[in-house]
Design an enzyme around this catalytic site. Structure first.
Site, PDB file in Angstrom:
ATOM      1  N   GLY A 133      -5.385   0.776   3.572  1.00  0.00           N
ATOM      2  CA  GLY A 133      -3.948   0.190   5.254  1.00  0.00           C
ATOM      3  C   GLY A 133      -5.183  -0.097   6.108  1.00  0.00           C
ATOM      4  O   GLY A 133      -4.283  -1.109   6.550  1.00  0.00           O
ATOM      5  N   CYS A 167      13.198  11.639   7.101  1.00  0.00           N
ATOM      6  CA  CYS A 167      13.024  11.043   8.451  1.00  0.00           C
ATOM      7  C   CYS A 167      14.725  11.275   8.790  1.00  0.00           C
ATOM      8  O   CYS A 167      14.532  11.677  10.219  1.00  0.00           O
ATOM      9  CB  CYS A 167      12.517  10.080   8.605  1.00  0.00           C
ATOM     10  SG  CYS A 167      13.738   8.478   7.247  1.00  0.00           S
ATOM     11  N   GLY A 215      -4.359   3.441  -2.408  1.00  0.00           N
ATOM     12  CA  GLY A 215      -5.659   3.699  -1.957  1.00  0.00           C
ATOM     13  C   GLY A 215      -5.477   4.312  -0.655  1.00  0.00           C
ATOM     14  O   GLY A 215      -4.648   4.552   0.361  1.00  0.00           O
ATOM     15  N   GLY A 247      -5.443   5.427   3.643  1.00  0.00           N
ATOM     16  CA  GLY A 247      -4.419   4.542   4.364  1.00  0.00           C
ATOM     17  C   GLY A 247      -5.457   4.101   5.622  1.00  0.00           C
ATOM     18  O   GLY A 247      -5.587   3.256   6.050  1.00  0.00           O
ATOM     19  N   GLU A 287       9.005   2.074  10.659  1.00  0.00           N
ATOM     20  CA  GLU A 287       9.966   2.887  10.844  1.00  0.00           C
ATOM     21  C   GLU A 287       9.544   4.469  10.772  1.00  0.00           C
ATOM     22  O   GLU A 287       8.678   5.098   9.265  1.00  0.00           O
ATOM     23  CB  GLU A 287      10.655   2.838   9.651  1.00  0.00           C
ATOM     24  CG  GLU A 287      11.116   1.285   8.977  1.00  0.00           C
ATOM     25  CD  GLU A 287      12.770   1.420   9.372  1.00  0.00           C
ATOM     26  OE1 GLU A 287      13.007   2.623  10.498  1.00  0.00           O
ATOM     27  OE2 GLU A 287      13.188   0.177   9.796  1.00  0.00           O
ATOM     28  N   LYS A 306       0.860  -1.576   0.239  1.00  0.00           N
ATOM     29  CA  LYS A 306      -0.035   0.141  -0.145  1.00  0.00           C
ATOM     30  C   LYS A 306       1.128   1.245   0.095  1.00  0.00           C
ATOM     31  O   LYS A 306       1.195   1.807   0.768  1.00  0.00           O
ATOM     32  CB  LYS A 306      -1.071   0.260   1.344  1.00  0.00           C
ATOM     33  CG  LYS A 306      -2.346   0.683   1.197  1.00  0.00           C
ATOM     34  CD  LYS A 306      -2.543   1.797   1.750  1.00  0.00           C
ATOM     35  CE  LYS A 306      -1.615   3.127   1.980  1.00  0.00           C
ATOM     36  NZ  LYS A 306      -2.054   4.096   1.234  1.00  0.00           N
ATOM     37  N   GLU A 360       8.454  16.951  15.085  1.00  0.00           N
ATOM     38  CA  GLU A 360       8.892  16.086  13.882  1.00  0.00           C
ATOM     39  C   GLU A 360       8.774  17.586  12.772  1.00  0.00           C
ATOM     40  O   GLU A 360       7.426  17.712  12.702  1.00  0.00           O
ATOM     41  CB  GLU A 360       9.216  15.278  13.677  1.00  0.00           C
ATOM     42  CG  GLU A 360       9.474  14.714  12.118  1.00  0.00           C
ATOM     43  CD  GLU A 360       9.157  13.755  11.141  1.00  0.00           C
ATOM     44  OE1 GLU A 360       8.099  13.622  11.536  1.00  0.00           O
ATOM     45  OE2 GLU A 360      10.276  12.574  10.691  1.00  0.00           O
TER      46      GLU A 360
HETATM   47  P1  NAD Z   1       1.354   8.643   7.756  1.00  0.00           P
HETATM   48  O1  NAD Z   1       1.758   8.302   8.745  1.00  0.00           O
HETATM   49  O2  NAD Z   1       0.432   9.912   7.054  1.00  0.00           O
HETATM   50  O3  NAD Z   1       1.579   8.075   5.928  1.00  0.00           O
HETATM   51  C1  NAD Z   1       2.092   6.589   5.510  1.00  0.00           C
HETATM   52  C2  NAD Z   1       0.989   5.759   4.712  1.00  0.00           C
HETATM   53  O4  NAD Z   1       0.136   4.773   6.251  1.00  0.00           O
HETATM   54  C3  NAD Z   1       1.374   6.151   3.700  1.00  0.00           C
HETATM   55  O5  NAD Z   1       0.441   5.271   2.734  1.00  0.00           O
HETATM   56  C4  NAD Z   1      -0.954   6.408   4.296  1.00  0.00           C
HETATM   57  O6  NAD Z   1      -1.683   6.416   3.628  1.00  0.00           O
HETATM   58  C5  NAD Z   1      -0.545   5.323   5.736  1.00  0.00           C
HETATM   59  N1  NAD Z   1      -1.942   5.156   6.619  1.00  0.00           N
HETATM   60  C6  NAD Z   1      -2.085   6.524   6.975  1.00  0.00           C
HETATM   61  N2  NAD Z   1      -3.249   6.541   7.911  1.00  0.00           N
HETATM   62  C7  NAD Z   1      -3.135   5.131   8.116  1.00  0.00           C
HETATM   63  C8  NAD Z   1      -3.806   3.247   8.804  1.00  0.00           C
HETATM   64  N3  NAD Z   1      -5.422   4.288   9.480  1.00  0.00           N
HETATM   65  N4  NAD Z   1      -3.676   2.524   9.288  1.00  0.00           N
HETATM   66  C9  NAD Z   1      -2.585   2.137   8.121  1.00  0.00           C
HETATM   67  N5  NAD Z   1      -1.940   3.304   7.213  1.00  0.00           N
HETATM   68  C10 NAD Z   1      -2.287   4.177   7.233  1.00  0.00           C
HETATM   69  O7  NAD Z   1       3.172   9.447   6.804  1.00  0.00           O
HETATM   70  P2  NAD Z   1       3.515  10.692   5.460  1.00  0.00           P
HETATM   71  O8  NAD Z   1       2.852  11.987   6.216  1.00  0.00           O
HETATM   72  O9  NAD Z   1       3.156   9.809   4.493  1.00  0.00           O
HETATM   73  O10 NAD Z   1       5.450   9.586   6.030  1.00  0.00           O
HETATM   74  C11 NAD Z   1       5.864  11.146   6.590  1.00  0.00           C
HETATM   75  C12 NAD Z   1       6.331  10.507   8.126  1.00  0.00           C
HETATM   76  O11 NAD Z   1       6.926   9.214   7.788  1.00  0.00           O
HETATM   77  C13 NAD Z   1       7.157  11.538   8.640  1.00  0.00           C
HETATM   78  O12 NAD Z   1       7.034  11.482  10.160  1.00  0.00           O
HETATM   79  C14 NAD Z   1       8.227  10.481   8.927  1.00  0.00           C
HETATM   80  O13 NAD Z   1       9.456  10.446   9.783  1.00  0.00           O
HETATM   81  C15 NAD Z   1       8.261   9.294   9.031  1.00  0.00           C
HETATM   82  N6  NAD Z   1       9.250   8.374   7.704  1.00  0.00           N
HETATM   83  C16 NAD Z   1      10.131   7.406   8.350  1.00  0.00           C
HETATM   84  C17 NAD Z   1      11.040   6.559   7.719  1.00  0.00           C
HETATM   85  C18 NAD Z   1      11.848   6.236   8.687  1.00  0.00           C
HETATM   86  O14 NAD Z   1      12.529   5.283   7.658  1.00  0.00           O
HETATM   87  N7  NAD Z   1      12.024   5.571   9.455  1.00  0.00           N
HETATM   88  C19 NAD Z   1      11.010   7.273   6.152  1.00  0.00           C
HETATM   89  C20 NAD Z   1      10.470   7.745   5.760  1.00  0.00           C
HETATM   90  C21 NAD Z   1       9.309   8.623   6.781  1.00  0.00           C
END
Ligand code: NAD
Length: 481
Positions: free
Chosen positions: A215, A287, A209, A211, A253, A178, A387
């Site tokens: 998700g 990140c 789709g 999250g 992550e 996803k 962050e």
């Molecule tokens: P997000 O948590 O909003 O979304 C991440 C993914 O989760 C997306 O695909 C989203 O559609 C999905 N999602 C959202 N709600 C969900 C749910 N209820 N159930 C399952 N999946 C769901 O994050 P973002 O805005 O896409 O990314 C930014 C964040 O990611 C920042 O906090 C960043 O630090 C982190 N990040 C971490 C790493 C790492 O390796 N540690 C790498 C890149 C980004």
């Protein structure tokens, strides 16, 4: 293939990748893809629903019945084919990252190369896994955990997908991906490439789709054994909580607020440009970004001068221009978020050394923000604790080295850290006291076999190399009486 139609420069995606083919979406909701440089709609994607997700899970489950029994040699051959197929599309993958996400090409190209390299890195790491160990009348084997749900963020789409998929495939798992819905066009370029790798049907499934729809179905579905997630802490918490009902294995992550400790013997001519590169990396939407710069108080003025001077190397602008270091933020939401943090920093009394609120001049059409450096910041300020996920640096002064270590560790996060010193032994001594999954000394470095992941709220588990594969394995012991 009838899945992509280009008309009036708008790409329309109506299909998902399930059981080895592109199939029409059951979900009907349509989302616009907006180009971050000028807010133009460049794509329309039909989003998957729960039914699409369940079909993909069923395909992955069927495929696991066979693929779960594959040999290490068969998996190695598949990983090599995936590497070859994805490598053939490096230019397309880079172009998609620049266009859809606004990633600067000077970062997008190497990140896409790392993404593709993940398949070979996992193939190499296969030889490091102790697949079978025996003693006396006991035999322990490493078994694939099953169907893996891979949920990714938008800031390095190809990298996250390839890293997770390579580890899962190496372990003998089948996958339902996803991707972030903001990465639909980038994902399509990658999936089209991987479609050419002659994969067993159902090994790879991709449903784009929302999250809380796709998700959430992956997280609650009992036929998904493992979730590997890259994204925010808030969503990660929900995955851990909701996944508990089906005892999901989880790798999370999550975010970071990484400290960059300039020791008193650091060479600022190098350390300051490196520090700025570490925070403006991926336009600050990284990140691992080193967003808290810890500087010895007695060298603060020197650091300020060096920062102002070094800013010339980080121009903002068109991400397709190889000279551009900082591109637009991915979306209006992300633009607003960065601006609100810059405002908050000013309100809390930090001093803007460079940058500040608003668009950079001439870049009003897109989601561009000004790369911003705050000085006189304290570690308890919001801008130093939360962050921001944009090109914003907080410079924090410290008196003694012990203070620097304490401040560095005074964060709910622990993903990455940086240390600069002219004395490597000194740097290692400090690095060994930092509570972070990775500590980089004197600049930027990566190693696809070294673990990646966080302490504390930065996550659970590790990716990369053998550590990434182990996250998709269970151990089974067979004992003779
Ligand atoms: P997000 O948590 O909003 O979304 C991440 C993914 O989760 C997306 O695909 C989203 O559609 C999905 N999602 C959202 N709600 C969900 C749910 N209820 N159930 C399952 N999946 C769901 O994050 P973002 O805005 O896409 O990314 C930014 C964040 O990611 C920042 O906090 C960043 O630090 C982190 N990040 C971490 C790493 C790492 O390796 N540690 C790498 C890149 C980004």
């Amino acid at each position: 293939m009838t899945t992509v139609t280009a008309g009036d420069a708008i790409t329309t995606l109506t299909t998902h990748y399930i059981d080895g083919e592109f199939v029409e979406s059951h979900g009907r909701e349509v989302m616009d893809i907006v180009r971050p440089t000028d807010r133009q709609v460049i794509g329309r994607v039909t989003l998957a629903d729960e039914e699409d997700t369940r079909r993909a899970i069923a395909a992955a489950k069927r495929a696991f019945a066979t693929y779960g029994k594959s040999t290490v040699e068969e998996r190695a051959a598949i990983l090599r084919r995936m590497h070859q197929a994805a490598s053939a599309r490096l230019d397309d993958l880079t172009a998609a990252m620049v266009e859809e996400y606004g990633g600067v090409v000077q970062f997008a190209r190497p990140i896409v190369e790392s993404a593709v390299g993940a398949f070979l890195a996992s193939e190499r790491a296969l030889s490091e896994i102790p697949w079978t160990r025996s003693w006396n009348k006991t035999t322990v084997t490493m078994e694939p955990v099953g169907v893996a749900g891979l949920i990714t963020a938008w800031n390095a789409n190809a990298l996250f997908i390839c890293l997770k998929l390579a580890s899962a495939v190496a372990a003998g798992c089948t996958a339902v991906i996803k991707p972030s819905e903001l990465s639909s066009l980038q994902t399509r370029a990658l999936v089209e490439a991987l479609h050419e790798a002659d994969l067993p049907k159902g090994l790879l499934n991709v449903v784009t789709g929302l999250g809380n729809v796709v998700g959430a179905e992956l997280v609650r579905n009992p036929d998904v054994d493992k979730i590997s997630f890259t994204g925010s802490v808030a969503v990660g918490e929900g995955i851990m909580r909701d996944g508990a009902a089906t005892m999901k294995r989880v790798t999370l992550e999550l975010g970071g607020k990484s400290p960059n400790v300039l020791l008193d013997d650091a060479e600022f001519d190098e350390a300051i440009p490196n520090a700025l590169a570490a925070v403006f990396l991926n336009s600050g939407q990284a990140c691992a970004a080193g967003t808290r710069l810890l500087v010895p108080s007695k060298r603060l003025e020197e650091a300020k001068r060096a920062i102002v001077e070094a800013m010339a190397a980080f121009p903002v602008g068109d991400p397709a221009d190889p000279k551009t270091a900082v591109g637009p933020m991915v979306s209006q939401k992300q633009y607003d978020r960065i601006e609100s943090y810059i405002r908050k920093g000013i309100e809390e009394g930090a001093e803007v050394l460079v940058g500040g609120e608003g668009h950079p001049e001439g870049l009003e059409a897109g989601y561009f923000v000004k790369p911003t450096v705050f000085v006189n910041a304290r570690n308890d300020m919001t801008i130093a604790q939360e962050e921001i996920f944009g090109p914003v640096l907080s410079v924090i002064a410290y008196d003694e080295e012990d203070d620097a270590i304490r401040i560095a560790n005074d964060s709910k996060y622990g993903l990455h850290a940086f240390v600069s010193s002219t004395d490597l032994e000194h740097a290692h001594r400090v690095a060994g006291q930092l509570r972070a999954g990775r500590v980089v000394i004197n600049g930027m470095a990566d190693d696809p076999q070294a673990p990646w992941g966080g302490f504390k709220c930065s996550g659970v588990g590790r990716e990369y190399g053998r550590y990434g594969i182990e996250a998709f394995l269970e151990t089974r012991a067979i004992l003779e009486a």
